[in-house]
Design a protein around this motif. Structure first.
Motif, PDB file in Angstrom:
ATOM      1  N   ALA A  84       0.920  -1.231   0.070  1.00  0.00           N
ATOM      2  CA  ALA A  84       0.011  -0.205  -0.036  1.00  0.00           C
ATOM      3  C   ALA A  84       0.947   0.998   0.036  1.00  0.00           C
ATOM      4  O   ALA A  84       1.971   1.254   0.700  1.00  0.00           O
ATOM      5  CB  ALA A  84      -0.831  -0.069   1.187  1.00  0.00           C
ATOM      6  N   GLN A  87      -9.179   5.019 -10.144  1.00  0.00           N
ATOM      7  CA  GLN A  87      -9.758   5.639  -9.104  1.00  0.00           C
ATOM      8  C   GLN A  87     -11.199   5.475  -9.279  1.00  0.00           C
ATOM      9  O   GLN A  87     -12.253   4.900  -8.492  1.00  0.00           O
ATOM     10  CB  GLN A  87      -9.368   7.307  -8.919  1.00  0.00           C
ATOM     11  N   GLU A 103      -6.374   4.157  -5.512  1.00  0.00           N
ATOM     12  CA  GLU A 103      -7.547   4.321  -4.854  1.00  0.00           C
ATOM     13  C   GLU A 103      -8.657   3.840  -5.374  1.00  0.00           C
ATOM     14  O   GLU A 103      -9.775   4.811  -5.760  1.00  0.00           O
ATOM     15  CB  GLU A 103      -7.730   6.135  -4.875  1.00  0.00           C
ATOM     16  N   CYS A 162     -11.229   2.376  -4.465  1.00  0.00           N
ATOM     17  CA  CYS A 162     -12.307   2.258  -3.688  1.00  0.00           C
ATOM     18  C   CYS A 162     -13.004   3.577  -3.195  1.00  0.00           C
ATOM     19  O   CYS A 162     -13.944   3.891  -2.706  1.00  0.00           O
ATOM     20  CB  CYS A 162     -12.498   1.438  -2.292  1.00  0.00           C
ATOM     21  N   SER A 163     -12.233   4.844  -3.733  1.00  0.00           N
ATOM     22  CA  SER A 163     -12.508   5.917  -3.401  1.00  0.00           C
ATOM     23  C   SER A 163     -13.971   6.420  -3.780  1.00  0.00           C
ATOM     24  O   SER A 163     -14.640   7.520  -3.296  1.00  0.00           O
ATOM     25  CB  SER A 163     -11.341   7.175  -3.818  1.00  0.00           C
ATOM     26  N   THR A 170     -16.950  -1.528  -1.229  1.00  0.00           N
ATOM     27  CA  THR A 170     -15.586  -1.426  -0.854  1.00  0.00           C
ATOM     28  C   THR A 170     -14.770  -2.536  -0.223  1.00  0.00           C
ATOM     29  O   THR A 170     -14.030  -3.338  -0.363  1.00  0.00           O
ATOM     30  CB  THR A 170     -15.185  -0.078   0.174  1.00  0.00           C
ATOM     31  N   GLU A 182     -11.801  -5.159  -1.356  1.00  0.00           N
ATOM     32  CA  GLU A 182     -10.974  -5.620  -0.678  1.00  0.00           C
ATOM     33  C   GLU A 182     -10.542  -6.935  -0.296  1.00  0.00           C
ATOM     34  O   GLU A 182      -9.735  -7.298  -0.320  1.00  0.00           O
ATOM     35  CB  GLU A 182     -10.970  -4.824   0.941  1.00  0.00           C
ATOM     36  N   THR A 198      -4.017   4.308  -1.519  1.00  0.00           N
ATOM     37  CA  THR A 198      -5.100   4.584  -0.779  1.00  0.00           C
ATOM     38  C   THR A 198      -4.984   5.668   0.154  1.00  0.00           C
ATOM     39  O   THR A 198      -3.777   6.119   0.468  1.00  0.00           O
ATOM     40  CB  THR A 198      -5.578   3.242  -0.038  1.00  0.00           C
ATOM     41  N   GLN A 258      -7.722   1.282   5.229  1.00  0.00           N
ATOM     42  CA  GLN A 258      -7.831   0.241   4.198  1.00  0.00           C
ATOM     43  C   GLN A 258      -6.624  -0.434   3.904  1.00  0.00           C
ATOM     44  O   GLN A 258      -6.250  -1.566   3.696  1.00  0.00           O
ATOM     45  CB  GLN A 258      -8.257   0.889   2.811  1.00  0.00           C
TER      46      GLN A 258
END
Lengths: 270, 407, 464
Positions: free
Chosen positions: A52, A110, A192, A194-195, A202, A206, A222, A227
């Motif tokens: 990450a 994104q 990103e 899941c933003s 989300t 994940e 992220t 997260q």
């Protein structure tokens, strides 16, 4: 240069990593025109793990991510310095074919960005342009496997001819993941992912990321520390274009060595 | 309410009224334009015919004396007219092309040879106008082209049922002519078609390629800026200057044929190029960058991104711009005058190298002709041209509405 | 046109070679997955097709441009010396003869007797032309085949066909984008060359500052005073007068309609008026010209008569008013855009102070939009100056230095059109004058456009 040396350079001397590094960045600098966005970043990304990249916005984490599959090439006036290798090959060498590189290093963006085509064509597009499947039967197979791996098969199998944009946001993002893995890359970059999604979608993504780690090396940018903590094994913290801290996720979150990391994860800025 | 507020509201109402008046004026003008041209042009879609009884024998066919035959048939209405000047007037009530109609009829049906048969031929333009009621009988004789004795003759023919007004099909199927009653727009329509084909074939690929380069490939630098400024300026250069370019470059320097659709098309292509480039760029710009990123991200090459994703998505916009550009080209006159497409051409052009004219130039030529009957022809040609233009614009609007996409 | 057969043959060959290259690429994969190839087979095909088609087609284009000149030069050199001089000095004579010979060859009868030396030259011209055309066929076709085959031999599994094809495509696009510059250069060159020739015959200051314009006399060289008069001031004055009238009509109507449309009109009104204005904008200028001559001019004449005024039937007023009508939609749509670009927050601010709508428009929106509106008006002026058909059909031909809108005046564009329509002699001052006028027109409109576009651009940047 060995991984151990790499890690030494980035200020992480003590812990030897057993895994092979898939991507190694050495002294990476990035300029956008006059402005410098990255300063001598040294980072090794181990195989079959989720790494990450965290940090406040504008810290250069996305810039670094986009270096790995040379998506920065598209931006006018962007210059990349240093050496970035994928499987030991410098991807910024002049004879590297960007198109082949991107087939090996996929990317998820994104905002879900399916093509305004059918779900089937969205997945089939990559294998088609890379000549990876000949004949309809083979392509059907690729589409099904990719959708299964992205956990979208059950929802999408009866509507493969519907436009990809007819799916919900979370489904669209999984479609984009399926599209990325359809060309069978080694590395998947996620910016990103899941933003733009709600918490349930989300969670689903994940979970998926965790499953995908077995086959692919994953780098995820992220803005959410939770997260990062949930999905990643390694974490790198960027601040103002500098790689401040890097290491095992647990260690970064419980025992950060740099004060700025400490401040960031405890929420004092960012 | 205070006095001042009242005044302010009055000012508000006045201001609004100005706006309404301005719009009213614009709409009124449009209505006047269309109706005045419509009213004048409508009669040109009809043509007066006169029934003659013609006697044709084999000798006539052999020697081709159809002209004389026609005259004889007309003289037969009024054998008492013997004065040469008067006889000329008398035979002038039918079109000078009447003999051709008789010849064609005989060629069509050889069994007519040796018989006397009735045939409807066109009246001359003056009689045509008179029959349509556009010449007042009350005018003093000196002020009208149809004189008293002609009126008497025609009235006689009307009583005998020898005069009829029919739809003028040949207006749509023949080329230009010096005689208004024989003139048609088909030659000009074909010329316009060829010219537009050339213009489209040149400007569409060039314009789209240029737009793709500028929008998708070109780096932002001075050179690109120069190209952009150039395109924007070209869009506003007077059309007649393009005509001068065509004359000096294409005709005099490269020695291309005068009056040919190929040159006209190229001039119009250069003229519409900015329109197409600007429209295409706008359409390309409207495709969201995320689509490009998505395709690049899975390893599509630049060209594949463009041809597989961006251009197909921008196509409706590109086509709309192209149609609007072509509509402009269809209505353009001035540059074509410069390259000699204003010549008097009777034949229907067969290809892009044949001398020809185009609809708007035909309108200009007719508008310049002294014969009164051409006024109606001009208006009728304008109606045809406007119909084409409205159709093209309607298609463009439909395309835009139908495929408009919001991201 | 035999060349067109050649072009069609080459295009066919190119198409065939695409599939030829593609097939070879597929066979290179040796039945394995295509992924062993660097590029997709279609790129291999395109690569071979490009090598096959492009050089040959370029050769044909080059030949078409160069060949006639070369052959003509060769033939003229073969002529007896005195004739060669004649033919060089007057190429029209030579071309005329060629046409006659061609007619003769195709069986049409030529009445006039032909100089044997010239006839021989024309014959050899045709022989050379035939030979060179055959040679072209041979060379172009074999070039296509050889190049295509050569390209095909280069294909291999790791051959980067995609990169090469993309490079060519990129070059093609770049070349296309140069057309805009080439067009401008072409315009400038063609205008400047002829203008320089014009100023050889007529002094520069006489053209720019002379008060008398009567080019027609230039045709008759034998007459006394045949040089004509080329003082362009009356034309500039006439153009200015008509443009002024057009602006007086178009600016208020266009601007007020734009204001009403962008600030007051409801959706129904918009849906009716917008298309009406678009139709008005799409009406060809020749139609406006006819409208001016048919309806407007007689109307003004009649109205003038009833008021006891003497209105010319080709009055500047009629042409100007109709030109103004033509420009209304232009101004209204541009100003509509400009006013829509004014941010809503400015309006809100004004309303919050208790201003009425018209006060807001007059004191907030119009001042904010002013640069954009000025730009729009400048563009409209440049259009009015360059407009041709309306004035050709409705304004006069005689140069008349007057400020009275009821009289007939002529404009720059009218003169260009009348000087160049019909018979032309390319070395008479009369035709060359048209190019000088064209240059003036181009320079003036170019300046107006540059300023206008810059103003509008600056304005847009402010609110983007």
């Amino acid at each position: 240069m060995s991984v151990a040396e790499q890690l030494e350079n980035s200020g992480q001397p003590e812990k030897a990593v057993e895994r092979k590094s898939k991507v190694i960045g050495k002294d990476i600098t990035v300029h956008y025109g006059e402005k410098q966005a990255l300063f001598d970043v040294n980072l090794a990304i181990p195989e079959h793990q989720v790494t990450a990249l965290i940090g406040p916005s504008g810290c250069g984490k996305s810039t670094f991510l986009r270096c790995i599959n040379r998506m920065n090439d598209v931006i006018d006036g962007c210059r990349v310095g240093g050496e970035l290798t994928v499987d030991g090959v410098d991807i910024y060498r002049s004879n590297i074919d960007v198109v082949e590189l991107r087939a090996r290093v996929g990317m998820v963006f994104q905002k879900p960005n399916p093509f305004p085509k059918s779900i089937y064509d969205n997945i089939a597009y990559g294998p088609r342009i890379h000549g990876q499947a000949s004949g309809r039967g083979e392509m059907d197979e690729v589409v099904e496997t990719s959708l299964r791996r992205a956990g979208l098969w059950d929802e999408a199998k009866d509507r493969l001819e519907e436009p990809g944009t007819s799916l919900s946001g979370g489904q669209q993002q999984r479609l984009c993941i399926a599209r990325a893995i359809a060309v069978n890359p080694d590395v998947i970059l996620m910016d990103e992912p899941c933003s733009a999604l709600d918490p349930i979608a989300t969670a689903r993504i994940e979970e998926l990321i965790d499953e995908l780690r077995e086959r692919f090396t994953i780098v995820i940018v992220t803005h959410s520390m939770q997260q990062a903590a949930r999905v990643s094994q390694r974490t790198a913290f960027f601040h103002l274009g500098v790689l401040v801290d890097e290491g095992e996720t647990d260690q970064i979150f419980t025992n950060p060595k740099d004060e700025r990391t400490q401040d960031y994860i405890t929420g004092r800025f960012g | 309410m205070s006095e001042r507020t009242k005044q302010r509201y009055a000012a508000e109402r006045r201001f609004r009224l100005y706006g309404l008046a301005a719009i009213g004026a614009a709409v009124l003008v449009l209505a006047t334009l269309v109706t005045s041209i419509g009213i004048v042009g409508m009669p040109a879609f009809f043509q007066t015919y006169i029934k003659l009884d013609v006697t044709v024998d084999a000798a006539d066919v052999e020697s081709g004396r159809f002209r004389q035959l026609t005259f004889d048939a007309v003289y037969a209405f009024h054998p008492e007219v013997t004065d040469r000047r008067e006889k000329k007037r008398l035979r002038g009530i039918v079109s000078s092309g009447a003999d051709r109609e008789i010849r064609l009829a005989v060629a069509d049906d050889p069994s007519l040879i040796g018989t006397t048969f009735p045939i409807w031929v066109r009246s001359s333009d003056d009689i045509d106008i008179f029959i349509k009621g556009q010449v007042s009988r009350d005018l003093p004789q000196e002020d009208r082209r149809v004189k008293d004795n002609e009126i008497a003759w025609v009235d006689g023919l009307v009583e005998q049922g020898r005069v009829e007004t029919r739809f003028n099909f040949s207006f749509f199927s023949t080329g230009d002519s010096r005689e208004p009653e024989q003139a048609g727009i088909w030659g000009a329509v074909v010329g316009s078609f060829f010219t537009l084909c050339v213009a489209l074939a040149v400007s569409f690929p060039l314009g789209v390629l240029a737009a793709i380069y500028l929008e998708e490939y070109a780096p932002q630098n001075r050179w690109t800026d120069l190209i952009e400024v150039n395109i924007n300026n070209l869009a506003a250069v007077p059309s007649i200057v393009f005509g001068l370019l065509g004359l000096a470059m294409f005709l005099n320097f490269f020695g291309m044929p005068r009056s040919a659709p190929v040159v006209g098309g190229m001039v119009l292509a250069l003229m519409t190029l900015p329109t197409i480039i600007i429209a295409t760029r706008a359409a390309l710009k409207a495709v969201p960058p995320s689509i490009r990123e998505a395709a690049l991200g899975i390893g599509a090459s630049e060209l594949q991104v463009v041809t597989h994703h961006v251009v197909p998505l921008a196509m409706p916009g590109i086509l709309t711009g192209t149609i609007i550009g072509m509509a402009q080209a269809l209505g353009e006159t001035a540059p074509l005058l410069m390259i000699g497409m204003v010549a008097f051409i009777v034949d229907i052009p067969q290809g892009i190298f044949d001398p020809s004219t185009v609809l708007p130039v035909q309108i200009y030529i007719w508008a310049d002709s002294p014969e009164r009957a051409f006024v109606a022809k001009t208006s009728a040609a304008i109606l045809v041209l406007l119909t084409f233009l409205v159709c093209m614009n309607a298609i463009a609007v439909m395309l835009r509405k139908r495929f408009e996409r919001r991201w | 046109m035999q060349i067109s057969y050649l072009v069609i043959a080459l295009l066919l060959l190119t198409g065939v070679s695409y599939f030829w290259g593609r097939r070879r690429a597929v066979s290179l994969a040796k039945g394995e997955h295509l992924v062993v190839l660097h590029s997709l087979p279609s790129f291999h095909g395109a690569y071979v097709a490009l090598w096959c088609g492009l050089p040959a087609l370029l050769l044909v284009a080059l030949w078409m441009i160069l060949e006639p000149q070369i052959v003509e030069a060769v033939v003229i050199n073969q002529l007896p010396a005195d004739r060669a001089i004649l033919a060089i000095s007057d190429p029209n004579v030579f071309k005329l003869l060629l046409t006659d010979i061609r007619n003769l060859a195709s069986g049409n009868i030529v009445s006039q007797t032909i100089d044997p030396a010239l006839q021989a030259a024309a014959n050899s011209y045709m022989r050379y032309e035939a030979i060179s055309q055959q040679a072209l066929f041979l060379v172009a076709l074999s070039m296509a085949i050889v190049m295509g085959s050569f390209a095909r031999t280069r294909l291999s599994q790791r051959f980067r066909a995609r990169n090469r094809v993309e490079k060519i495509a990129r070059w093609a696009m770049m070349t296309a984008s140069l057309i805009a510059i080439l067009t401008t250069v072409g315009i400038v060159l063609s205008l400047i060359f002829e203008t320089i020739r014009f100023f050889d015959k007529v002094p520069f200051d006489e053209f720019l500052f002379g008060l008398k314009w009567s080019p027609q006399m230039a045709m008759r060289e034998d007459q006394v005073g045949s040089s004509g008069a080329f003082g362009a001031i009356p034309l500039f004055a006439g153009t200015f007068l008509i443009t002024l009238i057009a602006m007086v009509v178009a600016v208020p109507i266009g601007l007020f309609s734009a204001i009403y449309m962008s600030e007051y009109a409801g959706p129904t009104m918009r849906s009716v008026v917008k298309p009406a204005l678009e139709i008005l904008a799409g009406v060809p200028t020749v139609v406006y010209g006819f409208f001016a001559a048919l309806t407007v001019a007689p109307f003004f004449r009649g109205a003038g008569e009833s008021l006891g005024l003497d209105v010319s039937s080709e009055s500047a007023l009629a042409a100007g008013v109709v030109m103004g009508i033509m420009i209304i939609p232009f101004i209204s749509s541009l100003s509509d855009d400009v006013m829509n670009a004014v941010p809503q927050s400015l309006r809100d601010g004004s309303y919050a102070l208790g201003a009425t709508q018209s006060e807001t428009i007059k004191q907030v929106i119009l001042p904010a939009a002013l640069p954009g509106i000025v730009g729009a008006v400048l563009l409209a002026v440049s259009r009015a100056i360059g407009e041709t058909m309306i004035v050709v059909m409705a304004a006069g031909l005689a140069a008349n230095l007057t400020a009275n809108p009821l009289e007939a005046v002529t404009t720059v564009t009218v003169q260009i059109a009348t000087l160049l329509v019909g018979d032309q002699e390319f070395d008479s001052a009369k035709t060359l004058a048209a190019f000088a006028l064209g240059l003036v027109l181009f320079v003036i409109t170019l300046c107006l456009n540059m300023v206008a576009l810059r103003v509008v651009r600056k304005y847009r940047e402010k609110y983007d």
